[in-house]
Design a protein around this motif. Structure first.
Motif, PDB file in Angstrom:
ATOM      1  N   ILE A 101     -46.197  88.393   8.854  1.00  0.00           N
ATOM      2  CA  ILE A 101     -46.371  88.503  10.308  1.00  0.00           C
ATOM      3  C   ILE A 101     -45.118  89.080  10.975  1.00  0.00           C
ATOM      4  CG2 ILE A 101     -45.635  86.093  10.746  1.00  0.00           C
ATOM      5  CD1 ILE A 101     -48.451  87.886  12.656  1.00  0.00           C
ATOM      6  N   GLY A 102     -43.930  88.783  10.384  1.00  0.00           N
ATOM      7  CA  GLY A 102     -42.680  89.114  11.093  1.00  0.00           C
ATOM      8  C   GLY A 102     -42.037  90.394  10.593  1.00  0.00           C
ATOM      9  N   GLU A 103     -41.152  90.945  11.437  1.00  0.00           N
ATOM     10  CA  GLU A 103     -40.400  92.147  11.098  1.00  0.00           C
ATOM     11  C   GLU A 103     -39.629  91.925   9.797  1.00  0.00           C
ATOM     12  OE1 GLU A 103     -39.917  94.856  13.776  1.00  0.00           O
ATOM     13  OE2 GLU A 103     -41.719  93.901  14.542  1.00  0.00           O
ATOM     14  N   SER A 104     -39.389  92.979   9.063  1.00  0.00           N
ATOM     15  CA  SER A 104     -38.689  92.957   7.778  1.00  0.00           C
ATOM     16  C   SER A 104     -39.370  92.037   6.770  1.00  0.00           C
ATOM     17  CB  SER A 104     -37.225  92.511   7.917  1.00  0.00           C
ATOM     18  OG  SER A 104     -36.600  93.244   8.913  1.00  0.00           O
ATOM     19  N   ASP A 105     -40.690  91.932   6.839  1.00  0.00           N
ATOM     20  CA  ASP A 105     -41.461  91.111   5.898  1.00  0.00           C
ATOM     21  C   ASP A 105     -41.007  89.663   5.887  1.00  0.00           C
ATOM     22  OD1 ASP A 105     -43.029  93.240   5.200  1.00  0.00           O
ATOM     23  OD2 ASP A 105     -41.988  93.681   3.323  1.00  0.00           O
ATOM     24  N   THR A 106     -40.993  89.047   7.057  1.00  0.00           N
ATOM     25  CA  THR A 106     -40.637  87.630   7.148  1.00  0.00           C
ATOM     26  C   THR A 106     -41.820  86.856   7.743  1.00  0.00           C
ATOM     27  OG1 THR A 106     -39.679  88.065   9.305  1.00  0.00           O
ATOM     28  CG2 THR A 106     -38.148  88.011   7.434  1.00  0.00           C
ATOM     29  N   GLY A 107     -41.765  85.528   7.596  1.00  0.00           N
ATOM     30  CA  GLY A 107     -42.801  84.678   8.203  1.00  0.00           C
ATOM     31  C   GLY A 107     -44.044  84.583   7.351  1.00  0.00           C
ATOM     32  N   LEU A 108     -45.108  84.085   7.975  1.00  0.00           N
ATOM     33  CA  LEU A 108     -46.321  83.753   7.223  1.00  0.00           C
ATOM     34  C   LEU A 108     -47.076  84.993   6.751  1.00  0.00           C
ATOM     35  CD1 LEU A 108     -47.699  80.873   9.495  1.00  0.00           C
ATOM     36  CD2 LEU A 108     -46.584  80.665   7.250  1.00  0.00           C
ATOM     37  N   ASN A 109     -47.860  84.794   5.708  1.00  0.00           N
ATOM     38  CA  ASN A 109     -48.734  85.856   5.221  1.00  0.00           C
ATOM     39  C   ASN A 109     -49.912  86.038   6.163  1.00  0.00           C
ATOM     40  OD1 ASN A 109     -48.267  87.412   2.939  1.00  0.00           O
ATOM     41  ND2 ASN A 109     -48.432  85.599   1.626  1.00  0.00           N
ATOM     42  N   THR A 110     -50.352  87.279   6.317  1.00  0.00           N
ATOM     43  CA  THR A 110     -51.522  87.580   7.147  1.00  0.00           C
ATOM     44  C   THR A 110     -52.505  88.361   6.283  1.00  0.00           C
ATOM     45  OG1 THR A 110     -50.818  89.795   7.796  1.00  0.00           O
ATOM     46  CG2 THR A 110     -49.932  87.943   9.078  1.00  0.00           C
ATOM     47  N   GLY A 111     -53.603  88.769   6.870  1.00  0.00           N
ATOM     48  CA  GLY A 111     -54.509  89.680   6.162  1.00  0.00           C
ATOM     49  C   GLY A 111     -53.907  91.062   6.009  1.00  0.00           C
ATOM     50  N   GLY A 112     -52.822  91.353   6.698  1.00  0.00           N
ATOM     51  CA  GLY A 112     -52.191  92.676   6.617  1.00  0.00           C
ATOM     52  C   GLY A 112     -51.897  93.199   8.014  1.00  0.00           C
ATOM     53  N   MET A 113     -50.641  93.612   8.234  1.00  0.00           N
ATOM     54  CA  MET A 113     -50.182  94.012   9.576  1.00  0.00           C
ATOM     55  C   MET A 113     -50.037  95.520   9.719  1.00  0.00           C
ATOM     56  SD  MET A 113     -49.940  91.256  11.268  1.00  0.00           S
ATOM     57  CE  MET A 113     -48.960  91.724  12.696  1.00  0.00           C
ATOM     58  N   GLY A 114     -50.250  96.252   8.632  1.00  0.00           N
ATOM     59  CA  GLY A 114     -50.135  97.703   8.707  1.00  0.00           C
ATOM     60  C   GLY A 114     -50.123  98.270   7.317  1.00  0.00           C
ATOM     61  N   ALA A 115     -50.222  99.592   7.234  1.00  0.00           N
ATOM     62  CA  ALA A 115     -50.217 100.254   5.925  1.00  0.00           C
ATOM     63  C   ALA A 115     -49.823 101.711   6.112  1.00  0.00           C
ATOM     64  CB  ALA A 115     -51.604 100.176   5.281  1.00  0.00           C
ATOM     65  N   VAL A 116     -49.275 102.267   5.048  1.00  0.00           N
ATOM     66  CA  VAL A 116     -48.985 103.703   5.052  1.00  0.00           C
ATOM     67  C   VAL A 116     -49.517 104.310   3.761  1.00  0.00           C
ATOM     68  CG1 VAL A 116     -46.926 103.542   6.510  1.00  0.00           C
ATOM     69  CG2 VAL A 116     -46.704 103.358   4.036  1.00  0.00           C
ATOM     70  N   SER A 117     -49.811 105.592   3.820  1.00  0.00           N
ATOM     71  CA  SER A 117     -50.266 106.315   2.628  1.00  0.00           C
ATOM     72  C   SER A 117     -49.961 107.796   2.821  1.00  0.00           C
ATOM     73  CB  SER A 117     -51.781 106.124   2.454  1.00  0.00           C
ATOM     74  OG  SER A 117     -52.233 106.833   1.331  1.00  0.00           O
ATOM     75  N   PRO A 118     -49.522 108.543   1.803  1.00  0.00           N
ATOM     76  CA  PRO A 118     -49.144 108.042   0.481  1.00  0.00           C
ATOM     77  C   PRO A 118     -47.784 107.344   0.524  1.00  0.00           C
ATOM     78  CG  PRO A 118     -48.741 110.405   0.612  1.00  0.00           C
ATOM     79  CD  PRO A 118     -49.375 110.007   1.921  1.00  0.00           C
ATOM     80  N   VAL A 119     -47.327 106.928  -0.656  1.00  0.00           N
ATOM     81  CA  VAL A 119     -46.088 106.163  -0.784  1.00  0.00           C
ATOM     82  C   VAL A 119     -45.123 107.003  -1.616  1.00  0.00           C
ATOM     83  CG1 VAL A 119     -45.126 104.053  -1.783  1.00  0.00           C
ATOM     84  CG2 VAL A 119     -47.374 103.994  -0.686  1.00  0.00           C
ATOM     85  N   LEU A 120     -43.960 107.346  -1.024  1.00  0.00           N
ATOM     86  CA  LEU A 120     -43.095 108.317  -1.703  1.00  0.00           C
ATOM     87  C   LEU A 120     -42.582 107.867  -3.065  1.00  0.00           C
ATOM     88  CD1 LEU A 120     -41.193 109.989   1.251  1.00  0.00           C
ATOM     89  CD2 LEU A 120     -43.012 110.936  -0.190  1.00  0.00           C
ATOM     90  N   PHE A 121     -42.315 106.561  -3.234  1.00  0.00           N
ATOM     91  CA  PHE A 121     -41.767 106.172  -4.550  1.00  0.00           C
ATOM     92  C   PHE A 121     -42.816 106.292  -5.656  1.00  0.00           C
ATOM     93  CE2 PHE A 121     -43.106 101.795  -3.275  1.00  0.00           C
ATOM     94  CZ  PHE A 121     -43.810 101.423  -4.424  1.00  0.00           C
ATOM     95  N   ALA A 122     -44.099 106.308  -5.260  1.00  0.00           N
ATOM     96  CA  ALA A 122     -45.156 106.498  -6.269  1.00  0.00           C
ATOM     97  C   ALA A 122     -45.261 108.009  -6.539  1.00  0.00           C
ATOM     98  CB  ALA A 122     -46.468 105.917  -5.768  1.00  0.00           C
ATOM     99  N   ASP A 123     -44.212 108.540  -7.147  1.00  0.00           N
ATOM    100  CA  ASP A 123     -44.158 109.984  -7.375  1.00  0.00           C
ATOM    101  C   ASP A 123     -44.952 110.348  -8.638  1.00  0.00           C
ATOM    102  OD1 ASP A 123     -42.590 109.022  -9.410  1.00  0.00           O
ATOM    103  OD2 ASP A 123     -40.709 109.813  -8.622  1.00  0.00           O
ATOM    104  N   GLU A 124     -44.868 111.617  -9.009  1.00  0.00           N
ATOM    105  CA  GLU A 124     -45.702 112.074 -10.120  1.00  0.00           C
ATOM    106  C   GLU A 124     -45.423 111.327 -11.424  1.00  0.00           C
ATOM    107  OE1 GLU A 124     -46.095 116.339  -9.721  1.00  0.00           O
ATOM    108  OE2 GLU A 124     -46.815 116.345 -11.809  1.00  0.00           O
ATOM    109  N   ALA A 125     -44.139 111.095 -11.698  1.00  0.00           N
ATOM    110  CA  ALA A 125     -43.783 110.419 -12.961  1.00  0.00           C
ATOM    111  C   ALA A 125     -44.333 108.993 -12.968  1.00  0.00           C
ATOM    112  CB  ALA A 125     -42.263 110.410 -13.127  1.00  0.00           C
ATOM    113  N   PHE A 126     -44.191 108.302 -11.831  1.00  0.00           N
ATOM    114  CA  PHE A 126     -44.684 106.925 -11.726  1.00  0.00           C
ATOM    115  C   PHE A 126     -46.206 106.915 -11.860  1.00  0.00           C
ATOM    116  CE2 PHE A 126     -46.084 103.253  -9.127  1.00  0.00           C
ATOM    117  CZ  PHE A 126     -45.373 102.227  -9.731  1.00  0.00           C
ATOM    118  N   MET A 127     -46.873 107.840 -11.155  1.00  0.00           N
ATOM    119  CA  MET A 127     -48.334 107.857 -11.167  1.00  0.00           C
ATOM    120  C   MET A 127     -48.894 108.245 -12.537  1.00  0.00           C
ATOM    121  SD  MET A 127     -49.270 106.490  -8.482  1.00  0.00           S
ATOM    122  CE  MET A 127     -51.039 106.687  -8.725  1.00  0.00           C
TER     123      MET A 127
END
Ligand code: AMP
Ligand code: GLY
Length: 424
Positions: A221-247
Motif C-alpha cells: 500500500i505504501g511508497e517504496s513497497d512498505t505497509g500492508l499487502n494489497t491486490g496490487g497498486m500499479g504495474a508497468v510493462s515491459p520490465v527492463l531487467f527482463a532483457d533478452e538473456a534473462f528471457m
C-alpha cells in the motif's frame, strides 16, 4: 462470436476493452462486471462460480466462449464442467482444467510439479500436522528469513515471511491448526530467495505457447513497497531487467519445461500461465504459478497486445496457437491504481467519482465501481486503474499521473512511486 467474461475487476475490464477491438466479436457479456464493463457489453448478475446458471445463460444467449478472469472458478472446475456437459461442451472455456488449476490451488502440487520437471524454484518441504517436527528441523536448517505458505487458496494472505526462528515455528503450528482454515492443513516451508520479482504471462493451448510482455506489479500500500499487502497498486510493462538473456533463460528453463510437463502429464490446459518469478543474480526462479492473468498487470499488458485476442483464444481452443503470430506494441505501458482511503483495511463505499471523462490520453479501467442512479460510484478497495502508453516507462508513468490528477472521489489514494525500483 458471442463471448462471456467472468469477473468484476480491472483485469476483466481490460479483457472486455481488448475484446471489443476484435473483428470476430459479436455480443459481449460480463458476469458480474462493473460500471466500466457496462460501457463495452452487457453485465450479467450471475456469480462466476454458479456453473449451472452460467450454462443456462450461455445456452440461451448463444455464447461461444467463456474467458475466466479470477482463479476460483478455475480451481472449482469450470473448465471440466463445460467440457463434460453434453449440451455445453461446444462452448470454449479459456482457462485450465481443474487439475491444471492445482498449479495455483495447491502450493504443494505446484512444487512437486516443478521438481518433477526440473524447474528452478526455492528449496522446500511440505508439512502436515503429523510431521511438524520435520518442519521444525527443516526451519532450523534454513537461514532467516523463513517463508511459510498455506497450501491452498487464502485470498492472497497465505504467505508469511518471518525473521525469527521461534516465531516461524509458532506460526507453522498456528497454520497447521487452522490459521487459514483448511487452506493451511498443509504448509510449504521454503528457502527465502533474494532478488527482484516480475510477472511473466504465457498463453498456451497445452502444446505450444506465446510469451506476453513481461510486467512488474506493486503489491504494498505504501511508497517504496512498505505497509500492508494489497491486490496490487500499479504495474508497468515491459520490465527492463527482463532483457533478452534473462528471457532466454525464462523460456528454456521455465516456460518450455512447464508446457512440456503439462503435456506429458496429460493436463488439459487452454489458458494463461502466470509465472511469478524472481531474478536471483540473473537466474530466474519460480516463486509461484497462477493459472490466470494478474491484476493489475493485465491492465498494463493487454494494451501492448496488438494481435486480435479473440482470434488467439480461438486458436487456443482448437490447439492451433502455433499458427498465430503474437504482435505486440513496442511502447511501454504503466498502470496506477486509485484506491479507497483505508484500503486494504476498512474503507467506505458509494463515493461519487468525477473527472473520468476529462481523461484524454490514458485508458481508465474500472475495478471496484458500480452505477448508482446513472452515476459511477466506488464499490470496492481498488477503484480505478489508469493506464498510459509512453516511449519510455517514465513517460508512460507521467501520462498516468497527469490523468489520475483529473479524477477525484472522496478519500482517494494512490501510490506516487510506481516503477521506482526500475528507474535507471
Ligand atoms: P506468493 O503468494 O507465493 O506469490 O507469495 C507472496 C509474496 O511472498 C511473493 O510475491 C514474494 O514477494 C514473497 N515470497 C514468496 N515466496 C518467497 C521466497 N521463497 N523467497 C522470497 N520471497 C518470497
Ligand atoms: N498481481 C498479482 C496477482 O494478480 O496475483
Amino acid at each position: 462470436m458471442n463471448v462471456l467474461i467472468l469477473g468484476s475487476g480491472g483485469r476483466e475490464h481490460a479483457f472486455a476493452w481488448r475484446m471489443r477491438s476484435s473483428k470476430f466479436l459479436n455480443n459481449l457479456f460480463i458476469a458480474p462486471g462493473n460500471a466500466g464493463t457496462a460501457l463495452l457489453g452487457v453485465n450479467v448478475p450471475i456469480s462466476p462460480t454458479d456453473f449451472q446458471a452460467l450454462k443456462l445463460f450461455c445456452l440461451e444467449n448463444d455464447v461461444d466462449m467463456i474467458v475466466v478472469g479470477p482463479e476460483i472458478p478455475l480451481v472449482k472446475g469450470i473448465y471440466d464442467f463445460f467440457r463434460d456437459d453434453e449440451d455445453a461442451c461446444h462452448i470454449a472455456v479459456i482457462g485450465p482444467s481443474q487439475r491444471g488449476a492445482q498449479l495455483e490451488g495447491s502450493k504443494d502440487f505446484a512444487k512437486e510439479f516443478m521438481s518433477r520437471h526440473n524447474i528452478p524454484t526455492a528449496q522446500y518441504k511440505t508439512i502436515k500436522l503429523g510431521n511438524i517436527e520435520e518442519g521444525n528441523r527443516f526451519l532450523e536448517s534454513l537461514q532467516p528469513p523463513y517463508v511459510l505458505k498455506a497450501d491452498g487458496l487464502a485470498a492472497g494472505k497465505g504467505v508469511l515471511i518471518l525473521n525469527d526462528i521461534n516465531e516461524a515455528k509458532r506460526l507453522l503450528w498456528e497454520m497447521l491448526n487452522g490459521m487459514f482454515g483448511e487452506s493451511s492443513n498443509k504448509v510449504v516451508i521454503e528457502e527465502f530467495l533474494q532478488g527482484i520479482e516480475c510477472s511473466v504471462f504465457v498463453l498456451t493451448d497445452g502444446k505450444s505457447y506465446k510469451i506476453l510482455p513481461v510486467a512488474k506489479d506493486y503489491k504494498r500500500i505504501g511508497e517504496s513497497d512498505t505497509g500492508l499487502n494489497t491486490g496490487g497498486m500499479g504495474a508497468v510493462s515491459p520490465v527492463l531487467f527482463a532483457d533478452e538473456a534473462f528471457m532466454q533463460k525464462v523460456e528454456q528453463e521455465i516456460v518450455v519445461p512447464t508446457v512440456k510437463g503439462i503435456e506429458k502429464e496429460n493436463i488439459d490446459y487452454k489458458g494463461f500461465i502466470f509465472l511469478g518469478l524472481i531474478n536471483v543474480g540473473g537466474e530466474p526462479k519460480v516463486i509461484e504459478y497462477n493459472v490466470r492473468m494478474g491484476d493489475p498487470e493485465t491492465e498494463a499488458v493487454l494494451p501492448l497486445i496488438k494481435s486480435d485476442i479473440l482470434d488467439l483464444f480461438v486458436s487456443v481452443f482448437t490447439e492451433t496457437l502455433d499458427t498465430k503470430p503474437l504482435e505486440t506494441d513496442n511502447r511501454f505501458a504503466a498502470t496506477v491504481m486509485m484506491v479507497s482511503g483505508g484500503y486494504p483495511g476498512d474503507y467506505e463505499k458509494g463515493k461519487p467519482i468525477s473527472g473520468i471523462n476529462e481523461v484524454k490520453d490514458s485508458i481508465v479501467f474500472h475495478a471496484g465501481t458500480k452505477l448508482e442512479n446513472n452515476s459511477v460510484v466506488t464499490a470496492g478497495g481498488r477503484v480505478l486503474a489508469v493506464t498510459s502508453y509512453g516511449k519510455t516507462m517514465d513517460e508512460a508513468l507521467e501520462n498516468s499521473y497527469k490523468n489520475i490528477g483529473k479524477i477525484s472521489f472522496e478519500n482517494s489514494y494512490y501510490r506516487t512511486d510506481i516503477g521506482f525500483d526500475l528507474k535507471q
